[in-house]
Each structure stands twice: as C-alpha cells, then as structure tokens.
Motif scaffolding. Structure first.
Motif, PDB file in Angstrom:
ATOM      1  N   ASN A 199       0.864  -1.174   0.000  1.00 17.69           N
ATOM      2  CA  ASN A 199       0.000   0.000   0.000  1.00 17.69           C
ATOM      3  C   ASN A 199       0.904   1.229   0.000  1.00 17.69           C
ATOM      4  O   ASN A 199       1.963   1.215   0.612  1.00 17.69           O
TER       5      ASN A 199
ATOM      6  N   ILE B 121      -3.859   0.788  -3.033  1.00 21.22           N
ATOM      7  CA  ILE B 121      -4.093  -0.319  -2.102  1.00 21.22           C
ATOM      8  C   ILE B 121      -3.728  -1.631  -2.778  1.00 21.22           C
ATOM      9  O   ILE B 121      -4.129  -1.897  -3.908  1.00 21.22           O
TER      10      ILE B 121
ATOM     11  N   ASN C  81      -5.671  -5.487   3.751  1.00 21.09           N
ATOM     12  CA  ASN C  81      -5.353  -4.194   3.142  1.00 21.09           C
ATOM     13  C   ASN C  81      -6.621  -3.393   2.871  1.00 21.09           C
ATOM     14  O   ASN C  81      -6.612  -2.170   2.929  1.00 21.09           O
TER      15      ASN C  81
END
Length: 174
Positions: free
Chosen positions: A80, A100, A107
């Motif tokens: 990320n 992301i 995540n």
C-alpha cells in the motif's frame, strides 16, 4: 505501480464542479490530470492529515518536505502506498493519491478503511482511474475495485496478460 494495486485520487468534496468534466473526463493523455486546481480553496489541517496517514502506512524513506510518501511492505503483500504533494511553502496540498494492494483482505478492511475514514473526516471524495467519483465508503467504491485491472490480474493473471497482448496487437493493426 504494481499490477495488484488499486489507485484512488483524493480531492476535497466541495471542489468538484463543472471544471471536473474538462479536467478528468476529457483527459486524452496517458497520464493522470493535474489535480492542484481542486485544492485551491482547501483550508483543512494539513499537518493533521499527514499525521493520520503516518498512523496508517509507514512513511517511505524517499521524498522530501513537499513530496511526502508512505509505503507498506511488498514482501508481506502490504504494498500500500500514498503520496501528498505540497506547495513550495507547504501551505497547500497540490495532489493526494493512494494505492491499495488487493492481494490481501486486511489491506482493504484495515488500510483502505482507515484512509476512507480520514477522507470522511476531511470531506474528501475519491476519483478512480476512469474518472468516476466516489464517496469515501467501501460500498461505493467496491464496484470500481471489482472492475479494476488489479482485480482482473489477481483473478486470472494469464488471461489478463493474454487480453493485454491481444489489445496491443489490435492497436498495432489499427
């Protein structure tokens, strides 16, 4: 950008007006359009936004005082990242985007949700690579995530590259 990352651009909600159409929808380049015009009237607490991002994603070891970067661990499938570009005097945001890593559910449930909460608190909205606008709610952006190249790659990497190869050869013939 890694193929498994999903990118969103952040802008203040009250900055979206008729200029949006000409800036995003009519962008014919291969690059993202400049977003500094969206930040012209933003008077939020920039140090607070930076501090909150510091709590979500580790600060990267590159950048400078006006080009701020955050980067998660790609080795742990936590690739990320985020970037905020500030004006030279650090008084204005010129751009803010994040990516992301879709390889790991946490995540989305942890990192993405935390960034969405930051966006809600600061009255930001999100724009995907196709120029679609979303409120900072997971339900609102889920359709975009599912239709993204990152998801297509993760669902079937071989088909993704075959489609990419076919598209490339079709463009060469045209």
């Amino acid at each position: 950008m890694a193929v498994w990352q999903y990118l969103l651009i952040v802008v203040p909600e009250d900055s979206i007006d008729s200029n949006y159409e000409c800036i995003f929808k009519n962008n014919k380049t291969e690059f993202l359009p400049e977003t500094d015009v969206f930040w012209e009237n933003f008077d939020g607490n920039i140090p607070s936004i930076i501090s909150e991002l510091d709590q979500i994603i580790p600060k990267a070891n590159w950048g400078n005082e006006t080009y701020l970067n955050w980067k998660g661990s790609g080795q742990n499938e936590e690739d990320n990242d985020a970037c905020i570009c500030l004006s030279d005097d650090k008084s204005k945001i010129e751009s803010f985007q994040f990516r992301i890593d879709l390889r790991k559910a946490s995540n989305i449930t942890d990192v993405l949700q935390s960034i969405l909460n930051l966006c809600k608190k600061n009255h930001f909205i999100l724009i995907d690579l196709k120029g679609e606008i979303f409120q900072p709610n997971l339900e609102d952006i889920f359709k975009s995530i599912k239709a993204s190249n990152a998801t297509r790659f993760l669902n079937d990497p071989i088909q993704f590259f075959e489609d990419l190869s076919k598209k490339s050869s079709d463009e060469t013939r045209a």
